[in-house]
Every structure is written in C-alpha cells, then in structure tokens.
Design an enzyme around this catalytic site. Structure first.
Site, PDB file in Angstrom:
ATOM      1  N   SER A 124      -0.200   3.095   8.602  1.00 26.58           N
ATOM      2  CA  SER A 124      -1.664   3.234   8.575  1.00 26.58           C
ATOM      3  C   SER A 124      -2.148   3.814   9.901  1.00 26.58           C
ATOM      4  O   SER A 124      -3.044   4.665   9.942  1.00 26.58           O
ATOM      5  CB  SER A 124      -2.344   1.881   8.342  1.00 26.58           C
ATOM      6  OG  SER A 124      -2.475   1.629   6.970  1.00 26.58           O
ATOM      7  N   THR A 175       5.344  -0.630   3.978  1.00 27.70           N
ATOM      8  CA  THR A 175       5.515  -2.054   4.281  1.00 27.70           C
ATOM      9  C   THR A 175       6.964  -2.467   4.026  1.00 27.70           C
ATOM     10  O   THR A 175       7.626  -3.069   4.874  1.00 27.70           O
ATOM     11  CB  THR A 175       4.536  -2.888   3.431  1.00 27.70           C
ATOM     12  OG1 THR A 175       3.222  -2.449   3.744  1.00 27.70           O
ATOM     13  CG2 THR A 175       4.664  -4.362   3.709  1.00 27.70           C
ATOM     14  N   LYS A 224      -8.317  -3.760  12.520  1.00 26.21           N
ATOM     15  CA  LYS A 224      -7.601  -3.093  11.438  1.00 26.21           C
ATOM     16  C   LYS A 224      -7.112  -4.151  10.479  1.00 26.21           C
ATOM     17  O   LYS A 224      -6.560  -5.171  10.906  1.00 26.21           O
ATOM     18  CB  LYS A 224      -6.389  -2.354  12.060  1.00 26.21           C
ATOM     19  CG  LYS A 224      -5.573  -1.556  11.073  1.00 26.21           C
ATOM     20  CD  LYS A 224      -6.052  -0.132  10.996  1.00 26.21           C
ATOM     21  CE  LYS A 224      -5.431   0.654   9.869  1.00 26.21           C
ATOM     22  NZ  LYS A 224      -6.042   0.391   8.546  1.00 26.21           N
ATOM     23  N   ASN A 238       3.526  -3.715  -4.631  1.00 29.75           N
ATOM     24  CA  ASN A 238       3.857  -2.643  -3.696  1.00 29.75           C
ATOM     25  C   ASN A 238       5.026  -3.047  -2.783  1.00 29.75           C
ATOM     26  O   ASN A 238       6.063  -2.375  -2.738  1.00 29.75           O
ATOM     27  CB  ASN A 238       2.605  -2.298  -2.876  1.00 29.75           C
ATOM     28  CG  ASN A 238       2.906  -1.289  -1.784  1.00 29.75           C
ATOM     29  OD1 ASN A 238       3.573  -1.605  -0.802  1.00 29.75           O
ATOM     30  ND2 ASN A 238       2.441  -0.067  -1.945  1.00 29.75           N
ATOM     31  N   LYS A 295      -0.133  -9.036  14.643  1.00 26.57           N
ATOM     32  CA  LYS A 295       0.775  -8.013  14.107  1.00 26.57           C
ATOM     33  C   LYS A 295       0.599  -6.692  14.861  1.00 26.57           C
ATOM     34  O   LYS A 295       1.569  -6.049  15.261  1.00 26.57           O
ATOM     35  CB  LYS A 295       0.463  -7.815  12.615  1.00 26.57           C
ATOM     36  CG  LYS A 295       1.517  -7.039  11.870  1.00 26.57           C
ATOM     37  CD  LYS A 295       1.101  -6.805  10.423  1.00 26.57           C
ATOM     38  CE  LYS A 295       0.925  -8.119   9.691  1.00 26.57           C
ATOM     39  NZ  LYS A 295       0.618  -7.896   8.246  1.00 26.57           N
ATOM     40  N   LYS A 345      -9.796  -8.154   8.477  1.00 23.72           N
ATOM     41  CA  LYS A 345      -9.401  -8.315   7.069  1.00 23.72           C
ATOM     42  C   LYS A 345     -10.650  -8.432   6.221  1.00 23.72           C
ATOM     43  O   LYS A 345     -11.714  -8.816   6.711  1.00 23.72           O
ATOM     44  CB  LYS A 345      -8.564  -9.584   6.892  1.00 23.72           C
ATOM     45  CG  LYS A 345      -7.646  -9.520   5.683  1.00 23.72           C
ATOM     46  CD  LYS A 345      -6.395  -8.720   5.969  1.00 23.72           C
ATOM     47  CE  LYS A 345      -5.524  -8.554   4.754  1.00 23.72           C
ATOM     48  NZ  LYS A 345      -4.192  -8.017   5.123  1.00 23.72           N
TER      49      LYS A 345
HETATM   50  P1  NAD Z   1       0.467  -6.195  -4.868  1.00 25.76           P
HETATM   51  O1  NAD Z   1      -0.846  -6.525  -5.434  1.00 25.76           O
HETATM   52  O2  NAD Z   1       0.970  -4.798  -4.989  1.00 25.76           O
HETATM   53  O3  NAD Z   1       1.579  -7.169  -5.488  1.00 25.76           O
HETATM   54  C1  NAD Z   1       1.488  -8.570  -5.494  1.00 25.76           C
HETATM   55  C2  NAD Z   1       2.619  -9.103  -6.377  1.00 25.76           C
HETATM   56  O4  NAD Z   1       2.696 -10.522  -6.259  1.00 25.76           O
HETATM   57  C3  NAD Z   1       2.452  -8.799  -7.857  1.00 25.76           C
HETATM   58  O5  NAD Z   1       3.713  -8.408  -8.383  1.00 25.76           O
HETATM   59  C4  NAD Z   1       2.052 -10.166  -8.443  1.00 25.76           C
HETATM   60  O6  NAD Z   1       2.415 -10.310  -9.803  1.00 25.76           O
HETATM   61  C5  NAD Z   1       2.876 -11.075  -7.560  1.00 25.76           C
HETATM   62  N1  NAD Z   1       2.470 -12.472  -7.568  1.00 25.76           N
HETATM   63  C6  NAD Z   1       1.233 -13.007  -7.521  1.00 25.76           C
HETATM   64  N2  NAD Z   1       1.317 -14.356  -7.567  1.00 25.76           N
HETATM   65  C7  NAD Z   1       2.639 -14.671  -7.624  1.00 25.76           C
HETATM   66  C8  NAD Z   1       3.378 -15.870  -7.693  1.00 25.76           C
HETATM   67  N3  NAD Z   1       2.773 -17.061  -7.688  1.00 25.76           N
HETATM   68  N4  NAD Z   1       4.741 -15.803  -7.737  1.00 25.76           N
HETATM   69  C9  NAD Z   1       5.373 -14.621  -7.728  1.00 25.76           C
HETATM   70  N5  NAD Z   1       4.716 -13.440  -7.670  1.00 25.76           N
HETATM   71  C10 NAD Z   1       3.375 -13.476  -7.623  1.00 25.76           C
HETATM   72  O7  NAD Z   1       0.408  -6.657  -3.341  1.00 25.76           O
HETATM   73  P2  NAD Z   1       1.264  -6.124  -2.111  1.00 25.76           P
HETATM   74  O8  NAD Z   1       0.495  -5.065  -1.447  1.00 25.76           O
HETATM   75  O9  NAD Z   1       2.674  -5.904  -2.533  1.00 25.76           O
HETATM   76  O10 NAD Z   1       1.167  -7.400  -1.165  1.00 25.76           O
HETATM   77  C11 NAD Z   1       2.095  -8.486  -1.281  1.00 25.76           C
HETATM   78  C12 NAD Z   1       2.094  -9.251   0.032  1.00 25.76           C
HETATM   79  O11 NAD Z   1       2.449  -8.336   1.073  1.00 25.76           O
HETATM   80  C13 NAD Z   1       0.749  -9.848   0.444  1.00 25.76           C
HETATM   81  O12 NAD Z   1       0.979 -11.047   1.147  1.00 25.76           O
HETATM   82  C14 NAD Z   1       0.181  -8.819   1.382  1.00 25.76           C
HETATM   83  O13 NAD Z   1      -0.773  -9.348   2.262  1.00 25.76           O
HETATM   84  C15 NAD Z   1       1.447  -8.384   2.077  1.00 25.76           C
HETATM   85  N6  NAD Z   1       1.352  -7.098   2.746  1.00 25.76           N
HETATM   86  C16 NAD Z   1       1.077  -5.956   2.055  1.00 25.76           C
HETATM   87  C17 NAD Z   1       0.966  -4.753   2.746  1.00 25.76           C
HETATM   88  C18 NAD Z   1       0.711  -3.449   2.046  1.00 25.76           C
HETATM   89  O14 NAD Z   1       0.719  -2.416   2.724  1.00 25.76           O
HETATM   90  N7  NAD Z   1       0.548  -3.431   0.753  1.00 25.76           N
HETATM   91  C19 NAD Z   1       1.156  -4.721   4.132  1.00 25.76           C
HETATM   92  C20 NAD Z   1       1.472  -5.898   4.797  1.00 25.76           C
HETATM   93  C21 NAD Z   1       1.559  -7.081   4.086  1.00 25.76           C
END
Ligand code: NAD
Length: 419
Positions: free
Chosen positions: A348, A187, A67, A217, A91, A103
């Site tokens: 999920s 998340t 997953k 997100n 995780k 992934k």
């Molecule tokens: P997203 O695409 O919705 O948002 C990413 C954000 O990071 C954006 O606001 C972008 O502008 C910002 N960003 C990019 N580079 C940056 C920088 N150098 N400095 C500051 N901000 C920066 O992605 P997301 O889903 O929110 O994921 C964010 C993190 O959370 C990732 O590491 C992802 O793997 C992790 N994550 C997400 C989920 C999920 O369900 N969406 C679950 C577990 C972990």
C-alpha cells in the site's frame, strides 16, 4: 471484562519494560488520538432508507499520516476499530513505513446488500469522513469484506468532493485507477517471504504441513504461494466450515471451489477430504498454522490444542494474550501479526509512493522491494528476540516502540498533536 484495546495495550506495557523510555512516550501511545463515529444513511434498492454505524480512528500520527483499512462487518465495534488502529501504528513502525496507524469500519453484513447498495454505502463512508481522510492525513485501504472495487468507488467519491483526481488518498485501488501491481496478494506474499527467510531457524521446509484458518484474500493467496513452494496444505476453513486432508489438498481446486459452490464443496470420501467444524482447524495435526480470518480465534480455550510448531499471523490479533502465553509455554513460535501480515501495508505504501510520483513500477520491482523489506525487518526482529531471549511478538513491539519513541521525542516536548 477488559476491552480489546486494553488487552492490546498489554503488549505496549510489555515492550516498554525492555526500553528506557520517557513517560511522555507511553502517555501518547496509550490512547487513540481521534475516533469519529457517524451513522451512514443510504437509500436501499426498494426505496426504503437504512442507516449503518461507521467509524474512523486515527490512533497516532507521530511518524506520518495515519494508514489503515476499512472493514465492513456486522460485528464491527468502536473498540475493535481502535484496537486495529493501535496495531497499525506498531505495524507501520515495525516496517519503518512513514505512517502512523488508523482504521475504519462499517457495522454491516455486506453480503446482504446488492452491488448498488454497496456502492452507495461506500460512497457515503467517504462523504462522511472526507474531512478526516486525505493523502497527507489519513489513507484507507481494504480490510475484511472490502476490496479493490470498493476502494475504487471511494477514490472516485473523494475526487468528486475535492474536485480533483487524488489517487494517493486510498490504496488497494483497481489497477485502472492507480492501484499497484502486486497489491492483491501482498499480505500473503509478505508472510510467505518472511516464513521462507526464517525457514531454517523455524525447522520448516518443503513438504511441511500447513493449516489455514480463513480463505479470503490473505488465506487463499497464502495457500497458493506455500503450495507453489512445495508446502502441503492439509486443512483450510472459512466462516462456513473447514476441510481436512492429511495428504494435502490441490489448491487450484480450492480456489475454483471458492469462486463456485464454496470451499466445503470439495469435501468427499472419494478424495479423502473430510468436512470438519470450522474451529476444529486450530487443533489439526500440522507444522504451520496460519490464522487468516478474524481476531481472537485462538484463545485460552483452544490454544493448548495447537500442534503446529509455527503460527504465522496473517490475521490481525488472532491470538489472545492468554493464548499467547500458552503457545509460548508449549514452544510454539508465533510470527506476530504486526510483522507477518505487514506485506499488505508495505505494498500500500508502494502504491501511495507511485501515485505521488505518477510513475508506476513493474510487478518484479514490487516483489523485490517487498521481499527485501520483509527480510530486513523480519531479521531485525528475529535477532532482537534471540538477543533478549523474548518472543518474536515482544521483539516486534520493542523494535517498533524504539522507532515510535525516537519520533515522539524528535517532535519536541511542547508538540503533542501534529495534525
Ligand atoms: P477477507 O474478507 O478476504 O477474508 C476473510 C475470510 O475469513 C473469509 O474466507 C471468511 O469466510 C473467513 N472467516 C470469517 N469468520 C471465520 C471463522 N470464524 N472461521 C474461519 N474463517 C472465517 O479478509 P482478508 O483481507 O483476507 O483479511 C483476513 C485477516 O487478515 C483480517 O484479520 C485482516 O485484518 C487481516 N489483514 C488483511 C490485509 C489485507 O490486505 N487484506 C492486510 C493485513 C491484515
């Protein structure tokens, strides 16, 4: 320089020191089981063809089908995909979900594509990997720069290829296609429940000051949830910059700016909101720092500037191992990614269960189940950390590794590859 996966594997070595393990267990978890690489070729709107590198990694499937999300990012690499899949393995085990870790990624800047190009690319990904992916084999989800719309296109493509509707093949789908209520903010909500549950132990409470790095997100929902609970959001950043307001920022305004002219548009002297450099957020004066962007943004070069008491890792791998040691020395408590951001994969899992039973739960049921899972596993990790006098990160890995070892051993000595 060691690879990102090599760095991540130091956490496995560290956890292994706290358990009596058969060497077979480490041999199995040290390497990704299978990584497939392909170039996706799509037709652009102007009639030209363009290709993009893409990967899908199934790191380990001892505890169930793999997953993990699919990331669209211009700097995606195979090393990153395998590392993220390694983290997913741990995780899912921390949360006791019946999954292994996987992934995927496409090396692309999705903002440079039109909506129809993005749809063609998403469908091409599913075409390329449909023999690897499946509801009992490998189940993708959204990650950085992918969302419910993209998951919907991919689910639709899979249904066309297989000739039957199979919603459980992918999670994070639109509700209309079998998505789960509560997946959008899961998340952040998981991290939020964890933080609230450990609030007393961490010395936090309403009015604690929070800085959030990344406002997608994970970051934006965390800002909304924490501010709703009385926390003060004093700084947020995205890829374009950061804003700082020691008295707190109105989160509704931030959410409106994100949809409109961008986060930085709220900066202005009249409101006492200052624009600062994106990476300056790490050293901002606050109680809780929430990395919610990309990996390695807290590193040996800036970790000593962290003033927060608590770091809640909503991002995957935001703190390098060297930075981790600096934070630990300075008494900063890190709630680690494999626990703190596991709310996403937990809901999920709920989505997959609902798809398979064809019966859908209310949002209250989702929130209730997520809360009790985060609290139970969070408490187990916290108690383990205290009993062994180790960091919550080490404890989370020990907690997960114990479950993985038990499953590897239960499969028998002759059975090493399951599917
Ligand atoms: P997203 O695409 O919705 O948002 C990413 C954000 O990071 C954006 O606001 C972008 O502008 C910002 N960003 C990019 N580079 C940056 C920088 N150098 N400095 C500051 N901000 C920066 O992605 P997301 O889903 O929110 O994921 C964010 C993190 O959370 C990732 O590491 C992802 O793997 C992790 N994550 C997400 C989920 C999920 O369900 N969406 C679950 C577990 C972990």
């Amino acid at each position: 320089m060691s690879s990102m996966l090599d760095q991540a594997l130091t956490r496995l070595d560290d956890a292994a020191r706290h358990l009596t393990l058969d060497q077979d267990v480490l041999e199995k978890l040290k390497y990704p089981r299978e990584t497939t690489k392909t170039r996706l070729m799509i037709r652009m709107d102007d009639g030209s063809r363009k290709s993009f590198m893409a990967w899908r990694c199934r790191y380990d499937d001892t505890r169930g089908p793999t997953k993990g999300g699919i990331r669209f990012h211009p700097e995606a690499t195979m090393d990153e995909v395998e590392t993220l899949a390694f983290w997913m393995t741990f995780k899912c085990a921390v949360m006791n979900l019946p999954y292994g870790g996987g992934k995927g990624a496409v090396q692309v800047d999705p903002h440079s594509l039109s909506k129809s190009e993005l749809e063609r690319l998403s469908r091409a990904y599913m075409q390329a990997f449909s023999n690897i992916i499946g509801p009992d084999r490998d189940i993708p989800a959204p990650d950085v720069y992918t969302n419910a719309m993209i998951m919907g296109w991919m689910a639709d493509e899979y249904a066309s290829i297989m000739g039957r509707v199979t919603p459980a093949v992918i999670t994070g789908k639109p509700i209309a296609l079998g998505g789960s209520l509560g997946r959008d903010d899961a998340t952040a909500r998981g991290g939020f429940y964890l933080l609230r549950h450990l609030e007393q132990e961490l010395g936090l409470g309403p009015n604690s000051r929070v800085a959030i790095q990344g406002f997608g997100n994970a970051g934006s929902h965390m800002a909304r949830l924490l501010s709703g609970a009385g926390y003060r959001i004093v700084a947020v950043s995205d890829s374009r910059g950061a804003i700082h307001a020691p008295d707190g920022i109105d989160v509704d305004r931030l959410l409106a700016a994100k949809k409109g002219d961008g986060l930085m548009s709220v900066a202005g002297r009249r409101d006492n909101i200052t624009a600062i450099a994106s990476d300056a957020i790490v050293g901002i004066d606050c109680d809780v720092l929430v990395p919610a962007a990309l990996e390695n943004l807290i590193h040996a070069g800036n970790a000593a500037t962290v003033t927060a008491k608590v770091v809640v890792e909503l991002a995957n791998g935001p703190v390098t191992p060297e930075a981790d040691a600096i934070l630990e020395r300075n008494g900063v408590m890190v709630l680690p990614d494999i626990l703190a951001n596991a709310g996403g994969v937990t809901v999920s899992y709920f989505e997959w269960v609902q798809n398979r039973q064809g019966y859908y739960w209310t949002v209250e049921e989702i929130h209730g189940r997520l809360k009790s899972t985060m609290e139970a596993e969070g408490r187990a990790v916290w108690e383990l950390a205290r009993a062994r006098m180790i960091s919550p990160r080490s404890a989370a890995y020990v907690h997960a590794l114990g479950r993985l070892a038990e499953a590897i051993e239960a499969h028998g000595t002759q059975q090493f590859f399951i599917t």
